[in-house]
Design a protein around this motif. Structure first.
Motif, mmCIF file in Angstrom:
data_model
loop_
_atom_site.group_PDB
_atom_site.id
_atom_site.type_symbol
_atom_site.label_atom_id
_atom_site.label_comp_id
_atom_site.label_asym_id
_atom_site.label_seq_id
_atom_site.Cartn_x
_atom_site.Cartn_y
_atom_site.Cartn_z
ATOM 1 N N LEU A 25 0.828 -1.200 0.000
ATOM 2 C CA LEU A 25 0.000 0.000 0.000
ATOM 3 C C LEU A 25 0.867 1.257 0.000
ATOM 4 O O LEU A 25 0.648 2.195 -0.780
ATOM 5 C CB LEU A 25 -0.917 -0.001 1.223
ATOM 6 N N LEU A 26 1.871 1.284 0.885
ATOM 7 C CA LEU A 26 2.719 2.468 0.984
ATOM 8 C C LEU A 26 3.581 2.649 -0.260
ATOM 9 O O LEU A 26 3.936 3.777 -0.614
ATOM 10 C CB LEU A 26 3.590 2.384 2.241
ATOM 11 N N ASP A 27 3.915 1.561 -0.916
ATOM 12 C CA ASP A 27 4.631 1.688 -2.187
ATOM 13 C C ASP A 27 3.770 2.414 -3.212
ATOM 14 O O ASP A 27 4.274 3.220 -4.008
ATOM 15 C CB ASP A 27 5.011 0.304 -2.718
ATOM 16 N N GLU A 28 2.461 2.134 -3.202
ATOM 17 C CA GLU A 28 1.562 2.833 -4.124
ATOM 18 C C GLU A 28 1.502 4.324 -3.781
ATOM 19 O O GLU A 28 1.508 5.177 -4.671
ATOM 20 C CB GLU A 28 0.162 2.220 -4.052
ATOM 21 N N VAL A 29 1.425 4.614 -2.461
ATOM 22 C CA VAL A 29 1.433 6.019 -2.036
ATOM 23 C C VAL A 29 2.731 6.698 -2.471
ATOM 24 O O VAL A 29 2.735 7.822 -2.987
ATOM 25 C CB VAL A 29 1.266 6.113 -0.503
ATOM 26 N N ARG A 34 5.644 10.388 -5.874
ATOM 27 C CA ARG A 34 6.816 10.579 -6.727
ATOM 28 C C ARG A 34 6.420 11.184 -8.068
ATOM 29 O O ARG A 34 7.130 12.051 -8.595
ATOM 30 C CB ARG A 34 7.526 9.238 -6.951
ATOM 31 N N ARG A 35 5.260 10.756 -8.596
ATOM 32 C CA ARG A 35 4.805 11.320 -9.860
ATOM 33 C C ARG A 35 4.323 12.762 -9.682
ATOM 34 O O ARG A 35 4.573 13.617 -10.536
ATOM 35 C CB ARG A 35 3.672 10.464 -10.444
ATOM 36 N N ALA A 36 3.622 13.044 -8.544
ATOM 37 C CA ALA A 36 3.105 14.401 -8.314
ATOM 38 C C ALA A 36 4.195 15.365 -7.875
ATOM 39 O O ALA A 36 4.158 16.554 -8.214
ATOM 40 C CB ALA A 36 1.997 14.352 -7.268
ATOM 41 N N PHE A 37 5.141 14.849 -7.109
ATOM 42 C CA PHE A 37 6.219 15.698 -6.585
ATOM 43 C C PHE A 37 7.569 15.047 -6.873
ATOM 44 O O PHE A 37 8.206 14.477 -5.986
ATOM 45 C CB PHE A 37 6.059 15.908 -5.071
ATOM 46 N N TYR A 115 9.358 11.214 0.777
ATOM 47 C CA TYR A 115 8.594 10.140 1.398
ATOM 48 C C TYR A 115 9.161 8.793 0.990
ATOM 49 O O TYR A 115 9.499 8.573 -0.173
ATOM 50 C CB TYR A 115 7.117 10.188 0.988
ATOM 51 N N ARG A 116 9.293 7.916 1.999
ATOM 52 C CA ARG A 116 9.654 6.523 1.764
ATOM 53 C C ARG A 116 8.753 5.655 2.617
ATOM 54 O O ARG A 116 8.350 6.070 3.711
ATOM 55 C CB ARG A 116 11.115 6.272 2.161
ATOM 56 N N PRO A 117 8.390 4.460 2.158
ATOM 57 C CA PRO A 117 7.486 3.606 2.929
ATOM 58 C C PRO A 117 7.971 3.307 4.343
ATOM 59 O O PRO A 117 7.167 3.081 5.250
ATOM 60 C CB PRO A 117 7.410 2.325 2.083
#
Length: 329
Positions: A25-29, A34-37, A115-117
């Motif tokens: 789940l956190l990998d998806e977040v 990463r794509r947005a920022f 951010y990292r998981p």
């Protein structure tokens, strides 16, 4: 009698959801962020500094927050200034504002999202615009002035008559402050000679307790003045960073000084420093020592004038006595 049958084993239905792993789940977040920022994206963000910590590694740790006008927390996040940027960012901010980065001030930061998981969400600060902090300080000061003028009390203390003499003075200052030590060098001498008594009231002059702590002390001075009159109230502290002195720019404190029924003499900071207290006081001085100098000169001046008046009265009395004797002969 036969043995009881063992408890049947419960087999979950095959259609129950099994979910996904937390890491998945956190990998998806992480991927969404990463794509947005992307690492190249930087945004200018307004926030209030809640905490500042210098790590042994040289990195600067911050906690940032945003509150609404009622003081309710809207958002909070950790932030970092890596050691490769920390010294330069702090030096530029200090040079422009005269203050260190500290809790309670508002900042405009240029930051990216990290951010990292296995880590928490944080901001990585690249720069801080000192002009925003200076502007916020000035806006706060202007708002206090406007409110005091609207209430009709801005120059109330300045309109009080000048002290005729200094026999008993209340002194509000931080406990054990350097400015208080300078003041007491002369004040203690006056007290020893019975020329003026000084009552000292320790109070906080910076930090989160300034508003409540200093206001409580001013109320006590007012009550003591009602019981036994003071000739003046002295408010002093030594110099400090601009942000430290701006802790004194509080409407409730300024309002209390405006409404104080005795002249307020303020000596806060150095010659280059000024707070709202300087603006509303009966008179302000560059340093605590200069406040004491004014009191000393007033006492000495009154003594000199009294001596001159005494000699003048004596001379006139002798002259009248001489004329009376001549007329009686």
């Amino acid at each position: 009698m036969s043995a009881p049958d063992p408890d049947p084993v419960t087999i979950p239905p095959a259609n129950l959801p099994t979910g996904i792993g937390l890491r998945e789940l956190l990998d998806e977040v992480h991927e969404t962020l990463r794509r947005a920022f992307p690492t190249s994206r930087r945004e200018w963000v307004r926030a209030e500094v809640v905490r500042v910590g210098q790590l042994k590694s040289g990195h600067l740790s911050l906690e940032l927050a945003e509150h609404d006008e009622a003081g309710r927390l809207l958002a909070k996040i950790d932030a970092w200034i890596w050691r490769t940027r920390a010294s330069a960012v702090q030096a530029r901010f200090r040079e422009a504002t005269g203050a260190e980065l500290r809790a309670g001030i508002k900042v405009l930061i240029q930051a990216g999202v990290s951010y990292r998981p296995d880590k928490s969400l944080a901001l990585v600060v690249e720069d801080i615009d000192p002009a925003f902090t200076i502007g916020d300080m000035e806006a706060r000061l202007a708002a206090i002035r406007e409110q005091l003028r609207a209430d009709g009390v801005f120059d109330a203390n300045r309109r009080l008559p000048a002290p005729v003499e200094f026999c008993r003075v209340a002194v509000v200052s931080p406990a054990n402050a350097a400015g208080l030590g300078d003041f007491r060098q002369g004040a203690d001498a006056l007290a020893r000679h019975g020329l003026c008594a000084f009552d000292y009231y320790p109070a906080p002059f910076q930090g989160e307790q300034v508003a409540d702590g200093l206001l409580a002390v001013l109320r006590q001075v007012y009550r003591d003045h009602r019981a036994r009159r003071f000739d003046a109230l002295v408010v002093i502290r030594g110099g400090g960073g601009k942000a430290d002195l701006y802790d004194l720019n509080v409407h409730a404190i300024a309002n209390a000084l405006c409404r104080m029924p005795l002249p307020v003499l303020v000596g806060v900071g150095h010659e280059r420093d000024q707070t709202i207290l300087d603006e509303v006081a009966w008179r302000h001085f560059a340093t605590p020592s200069k406040v004491l100098q004014f009191i000393h000169e007033t006492i000495v001046g009154n003594a000199v004038q009294a001596r001159q008046d005494y000699h003048g009265i004596s001379a006139r009395a002798r002259d009248r006595l001489a004329r009376a004797r001549l007329q009686s002969e």
